[in-house]
Every structure is written in structure tokens, then in C-alpha cells.
Design an enzyme around this catalytic site. Structure first.
Site, PDB file in Angstrom:
ATOM      1  N   THR A 140       0.823  -1.208   0.000  1.00 14.88           N
ATOM      2  CA  THR A 140       0.000   0.000   0.000  1.00 14.88           C
ATOM      3  C   THR A 140       0.863   1.267   0.000  1.00 14.88           C
ATOM      4  O   THR A 140       2.015   1.229   0.448  1.00 14.88           O
ATOM      5  CB  THR A 140      -0.898  -0.013   1.258  1.00 14.88           C
ATOM      6  OG1 THR A 140      -1.428   1.282   1.479  1.00 14.88           O
ATOM      7  CG2 THR A 140      -0.123  -0.383   2.515  1.00 14.88           C
ATOM      8  N   ASP A 141       0.257   2.371  -0.454  1.00 14.58           N
ATOM      9  CA  ASP A 141       0.962   3.662  -0.383  1.00 14.58           C
ATOM     10  C   ASP A 141       1.047   4.175   1.056  1.00 14.58           C
ATOM     11  O   ASP A 141       1.795   5.098   1.353  1.00 14.58           O
ATOM     12  CB  ASP A 141       0.289   4.708  -1.285  1.00 14.58           C
ATOM     13  CG  ASP A 141      -1.159   5.014  -0.926  1.00 14.58           C
ATOM     14  OD1 ASP A 141      -1.718   4.349  -0.020  1.00 14.58           O
ATOM     15  OD2 ASP A 141      -1.752   5.926  -1.551  1.00 14.58           O
ATOM     16  N   GLU A 142       0.265   3.564   1.978  1.00 15.51           N
ATOM     17  CA  GLU A 142       0.205   4.088   3.345  1.00 15.51           C
ATOM     18  C   GLU A 142       1.526   3.905   4.091  1.00 15.51           C
ATOM     19  O   GLU A 142       1.753   4.553   5.108  1.00 15.51           O
ATOM     20  CB  GLU A 142      -0.961   3.450   4.108  1.00 15.51           C
ATOM     21  CG  GLU A 142      -2.271   3.686   3.386  1.00 15.51           C
ATOM     22  CD  GLU A 142      -3.527   3.363   4.183  1.00 15.51           C
ATOM     23  OE1 GLU A 142      -3.473   3.374   5.415  1.00 15.51           O
ATOM     24  OE2 GLU A 142      -4.560   3.101   3.539  1.00 15.51           O
ATOM     25  N   LYS A 152       2.246  -3.401   7.277  1.00 16.14           N
ATOM     26  CA  LYS A 152       2.534  -3.568   5.844  1.00 16.14           C
ATOM     27  C   LYS A 152       3.990  -3.151   5.563  1.00 16.14           C
ATOM     28  O   LYS A 152       4.677  -3.777   4.760  1.00 16.14           O
ATOM     29  CB  LYS A 152       1.571  -2.737   4.986  1.00 16.14           C
ATOM     30  CG  LYS A 152       0.134  -3.215   5.002  1.00 16.14           C
ATOM     31  CD  LYS A 152      -0.083  -4.594   4.386  1.00 16.14           C
ATOM     32  CE  LYS A 152       0.143  -4.646   2.897  1.00 16.14           C
ATOM     33  NZ  LYS A 152      -0.228  -5.981   2.333  1.00 16.14           N
ATOM     34  N   TYR A 210      -1.882  -0.625  10.951  1.00 16.34           N
ATOM     35  CA  TYR A 210      -2.003  -1.270   9.638  1.00 16.34           C
ATOM     36  C   TYR A 210      -0.788  -0.952   8.762  1.00 16.34           C
ATOM     37  O   TYR A 210      -0.113  -1.862   8.257  1.00 16.34           O
ATOM     38  CB  TYR A 210      -3.295  -0.824   8.933  1.00 16.34           C
ATOM     39  CG  TYR A 210      -3.307  -1.129   7.438  1.00 16.34           C
ATOM     40  CD1 TYR A 210      -3.296  -2.440   6.980  1.00 16.34           C
ATOM     41  CD2 TYR A 210      -3.321  -0.100   6.493  1.00 16.34           C
ATOM     42  CE1 TYR A 210      -3.295  -2.727   5.608  1.00 16.34           C
ATOM     43  CE2 TYR A 210      -3.330  -0.371   5.132  1.00 16.34           C
ATOM     44  CZ  TYR A 210      -3.306  -1.684   4.690  1.00 16.34           C
ATOM     45  OH  TYR A 210      -3.302  -1.958   3.343  1.00 16.34           O
ATOM     46  N   ASN A 219     -12.010  13.596   0.995  1.00 16.84           N
ATOM     47  CA  ASN A 219     -13.075  12.659   1.396  1.00 16.84           C
ATOM     48  C   ASN A 219     -14.462  13.251   1.174  1.00 16.84           C
ATOM     49  O   ASN A 219     -15.371  12.571   0.685  1.00 16.84           O
ATOM     50  CB  ASN A 219     -12.922  12.265   2.865  1.00 16.84           C
ATOM     51  CG  ASN A 219     -11.696  11.393   3.086  1.00 16.84           C
ATOM     52  OD1 ASN A 219     -11.156  10.827   2.137  1.00 16.84           O
ATOM     53  ND2 ASN A 219     -11.244  11.294   4.324  1.00 16.84           N
TER      54      ASN A 219
HETATM   55  P1  NAD Z   1      -9.510  -7.479   2.123  1.00 15.61           P
HETATM   56  O1  NAD Z   1      -9.484  -7.202   3.594  1.00 15.61           O
HETATM   57  O2  NAD Z   1     -10.750  -7.196   1.359  1.00 15.61           O
HETATM   58  O3  NAD Z   1      -9.165  -9.024   1.854  1.00 15.61           O
HETATM   59  C1  NAD Z   1      -8.149  -9.690   2.525  1.00 15.61           C
HETATM   60  C2  NAD Z   1      -8.273 -11.188   2.244  1.00 15.61           C
HETATM   61  O4  NAD Z   1      -7.206 -11.855   2.926  1.00 15.61           O
HETATM   62  C3  NAD Z   1      -9.579 -11.788   2.762  1.00 15.61           C
HETATM   63  O5  NAD Z   1     -10.125 -12.654   1.790  1.00 15.61           O
HETATM   64  C4  NAD Z   1      -9.156 -12.563   3.997  1.00 15.61           C
HETATM   65  O6  NAD Z   1      -9.980 -13.684   4.276  1.00 15.61           O
HETATM   66  C5  NAD Z   1      -7.734 -12.971   3.627  1.00 15.61           C
HETATM   67  N1  NAD Z   1      -6.893 -13.217   4.814  1.00 15.61           N
HETATM   68  C6  NAD Z   1      -6.765 -12.419   5.909  1.00 15.61           C
HETATM   69  N2  NAD Z   1      -5.910 -12.991   6.785  1.00 15.61           N
HETATM   70  C7  NAD Z   1      -5.486 -14.145   6.219  1.00 15.61           C
HETATM   71  C8  NAD Z   1      -4.566 -15.161   6.622  1.00 15.61           C
HETATM   72  N3  NAD Z   1      -3.942 -15.097   7.800  1.00 15.61           N
HETATM   73  N4  NAD Z   1      -4.347 -16.193   5.792  1.00 15.61           N
HETATM   74  C9  NAD Z   1      -4.982 -16.283   4.589  1.00 15.61           C
HETATM   75  N5  NAD Z   1      -5.861 -15.356   4.159  1.00 15.61           N
HETATM   76  C10 NAD Z   1      -6.102 -14.291   4.967  1.00 15.61           C
HETATM   77  O7  NAD Z   1      -8.267  -6.697   1.538  1.00 15.61           O
HETATM   78  P2  NAD Z   1      -8.104  -5.980   0.116  1.00 15.61           P
HETATM   79  O8  NAD Z   1      -8.658  -4.618   0.205  1.00 15.61           O
HETATM   80  O9  NAD Z   1      -8.555  -6.904  -0.938  1.00 15.61           O
HETATM   81  O10 NAD Z   1      -6.513  -5.837   0.061  1.00 15.61           O
HETATM   82  C11 NAD Z   1      -5.700  -6.855  -0.521  1.00 15.61           C
HETATM   83  C12 NAD Z   1      -4.244  -6.438  -0.423  1.00 15.61           C
HETATM   84  O11 NAD Z   1      -4.055  -5.197  -1.090  1.00 15.61           O
HETATM   85  C13 NAD Z   1      -3.769  -6.218   1.010  1.00 15.61           C
HETATM   86  O12 NAD Z   1      -2.468  -6.721   1.121  1.00 15.61           O
HETATM   87  C14 NAD Z   1      -3.781  -4.706   1.177  1.00 15.61           C
HETATM   88  O13 NAD Z   1      -2.810  -4.289   2.118  1.00 15.61           O
HETATM   89  C15 NAD Z   1      -3.442  -4.252  -0.231  1.00 15.61           C
HETATM   90  N6  NAD Z   1      -3.964  -2.931  -0.622  1.00 15.61           N
HETATM   91  C16 NAD Z   1      -5.283  -2.638  -0.459  1.00 15.61           C
HETATM   92  C17 NAD Z   1      -5.757  -1.395  -0.873  1.00 15.61           C
HETATM   93  C18 NAD Z   1      -7.219  -1.036  -0.753  1.00 15.61           C
HETATM   94  O14 NAD Z   1      -7.583   0.128  -1.030  1.00 15.61           O
HETATM   95  N7  NAD Z   1      -8.103  -1.945  -0.399  1.00 15.61           N
HETATM   96  C19 NAD Z   1      -4.878  -0.458  -1.425  1.00 15.61           C
HETATM   97  C20 NAD Z   1      -3.526  -0.811  -1.570  1.00 15.61           C
HETATM   98  C21 NAD Z   1      -3.080  -2.050  -1.171  1.00 15.61           C
HETATM   99  P1  TYD Z   2     -10.797   3.906   4.255  1.00 13.46           P
HETATM  100  O1  TYD Z   2     -11.752   3.511   3.185  1.00 13.46           O
HETATM  101  O2  TYD Z   2     -10.919   3.268   5.606  1.00 13.46           O
HETATM  102  O3  TYD Z   2      -9.323   3.710   3.657  1.00 13.46           O
HETATM  103  P2  TYD Z   2      -7.884   4.215   4.258  1.00 13.46           P
HETATM  104  O4  TYD Z   2      -8.044   4.561   5.691  1.00 13.46           O
HETATM  105  O5  TYD Z   2      -7.052   2.999   4.046  1.00 13.46           O
HETATM  106  O6  TYD Z   2      -7.477   5.381   3.397  1.00 13.46           O
HETATM  107  O7  TYD Z   2     -10.913   5.479   4.443  1.00 13.46           O
HETATM  108  C1  TYD Z   2     -10.694   6.380   3.382  1.00 13.46           C
HETATM  109  C2  TYD Z   2     -10.779   7.780   3.943  1.00 13.46           C
HETATM  110  O8  TYD Z   2     -12.133   8.016   4.385  1.00 13.46           O
HETATM  111  C3  TYD Z   2      -9.901   7.994   5.183  1.00 13.46           C
HETATM  112  O9  TYD Z   2      -9.366   9.303   5.133  1.00 13.46           O
HETATM  113  C4  TYD Z   2     -10.856   7.861   6.345  1.00 13.46           C
HETATM  114  C5  TYD Z   2     -12.176   8.369   5.767  1.00 13.46           C
HETATM  115  N1  TYD Z   2     -13.396   7.740   6.335  1.00 13.46           N
HETATM  116  C6  TYD Z   2     -14.438   8.563   6.814  1.00 13.46           C
HETATM  117  O10 TYD Z   2     -14.364   9.807   6.756  1.00 13.46           O
HETATM  118  N2  TYD Z   2     -15.546   7.952   7.312  1.00 13.46           N
HETATM  119  C7  TYD Z   2     -15.662   6.597   7.401  1.00 13.46           C
HETATM  120  O11 TYD Z   2     -16.703   6.103   7.903  1.00 13.46           O
HETATM  121  C8  TYD Z   2     -14.603   5.772   6.888  1.00 13.46           C
HETATM  122  C9  TYD Z   2     -14.689   4.265   6.942  1.00 13.46           C
HETATM  123  C10 TYD Z   2     -13.489   6.394   6.361  1.00 13.46           C
END
Ligand code: NAD
Ligand code: TYD
Length: 362
Positions: free
Chosen positions: A143-145, A173, A169, A268
């Protein structure tokens, strides 16, 4: 062993977390575009949903294995049995708010789980013939975070921006990214790392900003905006992210990191307003219209990062990837998907979901 079994193994990839939001979009896209065998290892936490992959039931090229990436025995067995040519590692605990309330699972899955995969991959590779070893890739999705928070005028994150994670989190990562880097540097593991901005699209669990706002607005519930709503994120349509990951897997240079972004920085509040005005058009008969009357400012997230922005020029320049969707086209598709998939929404918003919402927003 029959020739077709050998061929199958040489094509197989192992995905972790393939029942989650990005993972399931990735598996579906992979089966559509690449059509080579996939083994999906997923623990099925609250965020994992095998329903997402229902279109693949009966497909002999798709194998689902429920299990934990921390289970070294299981990972070893899967590697031995399926002999994949790559691992694409999505599995993680991914919700910042949950990491603030209870970081334990984040350390276990994101740090120890990644370590377990790296160790088992190292052992697996040492027993592979040289030719297969040189083809193998371990792609770590991050992630970019990990880069921390930007000021409004700061340049966007690039691949050499120093790490400065601020939440449990992002710290977990970042720890995983460092382990992946070290395994390449020390053991020569053929790794690739991607750092992507906020994704949105089909199958996202409605605890994250965009699906939460769509769901609440349709149910005339408050739309909780943290703090002043001026925090900025870069947004990428999930299918674009999946395509970027496929591109890095196919063409990325071993040991390198690639930033992936949507060229779409938004505050947001702007996001919530956009969702509301689309819903005004698509659902003019909802009980509260205009939907933005539901916007409610709530207590800020502790340590809330102000701004994320991605400089995605390297992946464009070196590998030729750039997003297909703009935010305007992607958000439209996303809202339409959620409106057309009420059954899916009902199936994920169970008792545990209501409990999370009640505890978190009380
Ligand atoms: P998500 O939370 O929707 O899905 C995570 C999946 O991992 C789930 O299916 C869960 O059951 C599985 N999982 C969790 N713990 C596990 C374990 N111990 N063993 C096996 N499986 C396990 O997450 P996502 O949003 O799909 O993100 C996927 C990846 O992308 C993550 O690594 C996250 O850090 C990265 N990412 C997400 C975003 C975003 O905006 N969602 C952005 C950048 C990077
Ligand atoms: P989120 O979807 O949780 O992603 P991340 O924290 O990984 O960026 O949140 C996106 C942005 O929205 C973040 O700045 C937090 C804000 N947010 C709210 O303002 N209200 C909410 O209920 C949630 C879940 C997030």
C-alpha cells in the site's frame, strides 16, 4: 507424471487472499484474461467471501484452499503439490480503523504471515531445477500508506520516498515490505513489490469509505465523515489495480518496487458528495433526497493521515501501464454494481457487520 500434469504445474500461480476485495477481482480477471490455473489460499476472515468467486465453480483450473498463511505446514504442502511458477500475495488485514482498535491480527497476518510465505518459498525454490527457479516470482501487494502522510503541497510518493508508517495497519505492511526486500537482498528471492493507492469497485466490504457511503445513503442512515472531511486520498478502480499487478508479474524487474495510482486525488468530502449526487439521479425516490443531507461530521480517526498521493510514472515508463478508468467512470460503475447486487450486500452485512458499525460509530 503425465506431460499435461507437468505443463499444468508450470503454469499455476498461487494467490493468497483471493477471496477478499482486490484478490477476488484479480482471480476473476486472471481467469478471464490469462486462463492458466490458480490456487487460492484464503483464511476466509470476515473480509473473505467465496461467493465472489461463484462464477468459477466447476472450473477445473481454479482450486480454493481455506487456510492461514501463517500455517507453514499448509503453505509447504501447497507449494509441493501445485509447484506454482509464482505467488501473488494479497492476504492481509486491511482496515485501518480495525487496526487501531485491535492490532494483533495485523501483526500476525501481515508480518508473521508474510514471513511464513517467504520462508516456505525460499525452501521451495532451493529444491527447484535452475530453469524453474529463474522463472519464479514472489509478488507482494502493498500500500501507499507505508510512506506516511503528505502536506498539501508535497510531491507525491515515489518508489524512493522514505517509509514513515503511522497506523498499526501501515506499520505492519511496512514491516512486510522490509522483509520482502531483505529476502531479495540476502537470499536472492525473485521478489516484486507493488505499493498502491486506495482502491474502489465491486466486492469491497462496506466498512471502507465508498461502499459504506453507498449502503448508508440508500438506507437513509447518517454518512459519517471523519474530522473536517478534507483528508486526501488517491483513488484507483480495482480492475486497473489488478491489471497493474498482472503487468508487474509479467514484466517487472526482479527486486524492484512499483507504485500504482489512479491520478485521482480527492478530498473525502468530495467523494461523499459525488456518491450522493449520483444516487440523487439513480434513486430519486429514496426517503432522504438530496442524499447529502445525510452527511454527518464525526470524531476524527486517531493519527489520521492527511494526504496520500502516488507518483506512478515508473510503472508507466518502464512497463507501459496506466489506468483505464477515470474516477468519474469508475465511481459510476461501482455505484451501479452495488445497486445491482443487493443480495451480495445483504450476505456480507451480517450480525458481525452490524456489531462493528454499532461499536465503531457509537
Ligand atoms: P480485504 O481485507 O478485502 O481481503 C483480505 C483477504 O485476505 C480476505 O479474503 C481474507 O480472508 C484474507 N486473509 C486475511 N488474513 C489471512 C490469513 N492469515 N491467511 C490467509 N488469508 C487471509 O483486503 P483488500 O482490500 O482486498 O486488500 C488486498 C491487499 O491489497 C492487502 O495486502 C492490502 O494491504 C493491499 N492494498 C489494499 C488497498 C485497498 O484500497 N483496499 C490499497 C492498496 C493495497
Ligand atoms: P478507508 O476507506 O478506511 O481507507 P484508508 O483509511 O485505508 O485510506 O478510508 C478512506 C478515507 O475516508 C480515510 O481518510 C478515512 C475516511 N473515512 C471517513 O471519513 N468515514 C468513514 O466512515 C470511513 C470508513 C473512512
Amino acid at each position: 507424471m503425465a506431460v499435461q500434469d507437468l505443463f499444468r504445474m508450470e503454469q499455476t500461480i498461487l494467490i493468497t487472499g483471493g477471496a477478499g476485495f482486490i484478490g477476488s477481482n484479480f482471480v476473476l480477471q486472471w481467469m478471464n484474461c490469462e486462463r492458466t490455473p490458480v490456487v487460492n489460499l484464503d483464511k476466509l476472515t470476515y473480509a473473505g467471501n467465496p461467493r465472489n468467486l461463484k462464477p468459477l465453480s466447476g472450473n477445473a483450473s481454479y482450486i480454493f484452499q481455506q487456510g492461514d498463511i501463517c500455517d507453514r505446514e499448509l503453505v509447504r504442502r501447497l507449494l509441493e503439490r501445485h509447484r506454482p511458477r509464482a505467488i501473488v500475495h494479497f492476504a492481509a488485514e486491511s482496515h485501518v480503523d480495525r487496526s487501531i482498535r485491535g492490532p494483533d491480527d495485523f501483526i500476525s497476518t501481515n508480518v508473521t504471515g508474510t514471513f511464513s510465505l517467504l520462508e516456505e518459498t525460499r525452501a521451495y525454490l532451493s529444491a527447484l531445477p535452475a530453469e524453474n527457479r529463474s522463472r519464479f516470482r514472489f509478488l507482494h501487494v502493498s500500500t501507499d500508506e507505508v510512506y506516511g502522510s503528505l502536506g498539501l503541497e508535497d510531491p507525491a510518493f515515489c518508489e524512493t520516498t522514505p517509509y514513515a508508517p503511522n497506523s498499526p495497519y501501515s506499520a505492519s505492511k511496512a514491516a512486510a515490505d522490509h522483509l520482502v526486500r531483505a529476502y531479495h537482498h540476502t537470499y536472492g528471492l525473485p521478489t516484486l513489490t507493488t505499493n498502491c493507492s486506495n482502491n474502489y469497485g465491486p466486492f469491497q466490504f462496506p466498512e471502507k469509505l465508498i461502499p459504506l457511503m453507498i449502503l448508508n445513503a440508500c438506507q437513509a442512515k447518517p454518512l459519517p465523515v471523519y474530522g473536517d472531511g478534507q483528508n486526501v486520498r488517491d483513488w484507483l478502480f480495482v480492475e486497473d489495480h489488478c491489471e497493474a499487478v498482472r503487468t508487474v508479474l509479467a514484466k517487472g524487474k526482479v527486486g524492484e518496487t512499483y507504485n500504482i495510482g489512479g491520478y485521482s486525488e480527492k478530498k473525502n468530502l468530495e467523494i461523499v458528495e459525488t456518491v450522493c449526487s449520483a444516487l440523487d439521479e439513480l434513486r430519486p425516490n429514496d426517503p432522504v433526497v438530496p442524499h447529502n443531507n445525510l452527511i454527518t461530521f464525526v470524531k476524527d480517526r486517531p493519527g489520521h493521515d492527511r494526504r496520500y498521493a502516488i507518483d506512478a510514472r515508473k510503472i508507466h515508463r518502464d512497463l507501459g501501464w496506466k489506468p483505464r478508468e477515470t474516477f468519474e467512470t469508475g465511481i459510476r460503475k461501482t455505484i451501479q454494481w452495488y445497486l445491482a447486487n443487493d443480495e451480495w450486500l445483504q450476505s456480507v452485512t451480517t450480525g458481525a457487520y452490524h456489531q462493528w458499525v454499532a461499536t465503531h460509530y457509537s
